[in-house]
Design an enzyme around this catalytic site. Structure first.
Site, short mmCIF file in Angstrom:
data_model
loop_
_atom_site.label_atom_id
_atom_site.label_comp_id
_atom_site.label_asym_id
_atom_site.label_seq_id
_atom_site.Cartn_x
_atom_site.Cartn_y
_atom_site.Cartn_z
N CYS A 187 -23.18 34.39 -37.17
CA CYS A 187 -22.82 34.19 -35.76
C CYS A 187 -24.01 33.60 -34.99
O CYS A 187 -24.35 32.45 -35.20
CB CYS A 187 -22.33 35.51 -35.15
SG CYS A 187 -21.40 35.30 -33.62
N HIS A 215 -18.23 37.64 -39.27
CA HIS A 215 -19.18 38.73 -39.51
C HIS A 215 -18.83 39.49 -40.79
O HIS A 215 -18.05 40.45 -40.75
CB HIS A 215 -19.14 39.72 -38.33
CG HIS A 215 -19.80 39.23 -37.09
ND1 HIS A 215 -21.12 39.52 -36.78
CD2 HIS A 215 -19.34 38.46 -36.07
CE1 HIS A 215 -21.43 38.96 -35.61
NE2 HIS A 215 -20.37 38.32 -35.16
N GLU A 255 -20.70 41.60 -42.35
CA GLU A 255 -21.24 42.96 -42.27
C GLU A 255 -20.28 43.92 -41.57
O GLU A 255 -20.34 45.14 -41.78
CB GLU A 255 -22.61 42.95 -41.57
CG GLU A 255 -22.60 42.88 -40.06
CD GLU A 255 -22.32 41.50 -39.48
OE1 GLU A 255 -22.47 41.33 -38.25
OE2 GLU A 255 -21.96 40.57 -40.25
#
Length: 235
Positions: free
Chosen positions: A86, A203, A205
């Site tokens: 990002c 994302h 994660e």
């Protein structure tokens, strides 16, 4: 192996990455303050999401000049692994480690959603745990995530197989309707020519902890771990 997660004033996804690398994968991880200059102990550097330096001037435009980013650029030039997520992707394009630019979303609105993404290339450490053409679901949260590249740059990206992820329909079809932000060619993530530097707007994660119910993003980190372990890199 050892992960490092850069921390800028305004970063807000750094601890999410640490949760994955340190707590889920059980790998040594340290947080790297933006003023640090020595990251020679790291095997993998992750530039997390957030609003580094408040996104003043442009997203990632100030971060590129930080001491930690200068060290990260040297790290990348040595062939070591770098991932920008990002805002981290924006930093990588601003620093010249990746081509193109990230601009305002097509509809000029901040987008927060979970979207299907198709994996385009699987012969890199980052993507080796996926299958070619596999559709994964990842969160997105950005206001300036529209990837742009001029026609010549786009031609080079395609010729060198640097496009790693594309926004798609759940069945894997690439359509205008599946493009959440107006990115050229539905691009969600790319790499440099060498394949050691990767930037992506989704994302991974945030899609790694089994507690959350889906772990499509964990495979990206697991692929890196498996690759380096196969090369004999240990903690």
């Amino acid at each position: 192996m050892k992960f490092g997660v850069l921390v800028f004033p305004g970063s807000n996804c750094d601890r999410d990455v640490v949760l994955v690398t340190r707590d889920l994968l059980k790998q040594p991880t340290r947080m790297v303050w933006h003023q640090e200059t020595d990251i020679s102990d790291l095997d993998v550097v992750v530039i997390p999401g957030g609003f580094s330096y408040g996104d003043y001037l442009r997203c990632g435009a100030i971060s590129r000049f930080s001491p930690a980013m200068q060290a990260t650029m040297a790290h990348a030039e040595q062939g070591k692994l770098v991932l920008g997520i990002c805002n981290g992707f924006q930093v990588l394009t601003e620093s010249g480690l990746l081509p193109g630019a990230l601009v305002r979303n097509r509809d000029l609105h901040f987008i927060c959603d979970r979207v299907p993404v198709r994996v385009e290339r699987t012969n890199l450490p980052w993507t080796q745990a996926y299958q070619a053409g596999q559709v994964i679901t990842l969160p997105i949260a950005h206001g300036e995530g529209c990837y742009y590249a001029d026609p010549e740059t786009l031609k080079q990206l395609q010729a060198n197989q640097q496009i790693l992820f594309r926004y798609c329909q759940p069945n894997g079809e690439i359509t205008p309707d599946s493009n959440p932000n107006g990115s050229v060619e539905n691009i969600a993530g790319i790499c440099n020519r060498q394949g050691n530097v990767v930037g992506m707007m989704p994302h991974p994660e945030r899609a790694s902890d089994p507690t959350l119910g889906y772990t499509d993003g964990l495979l990206l980190f697991q692929g890196v771990l498996n690759s380096l372990m196969a090369q004999g890199v240990t903690a």
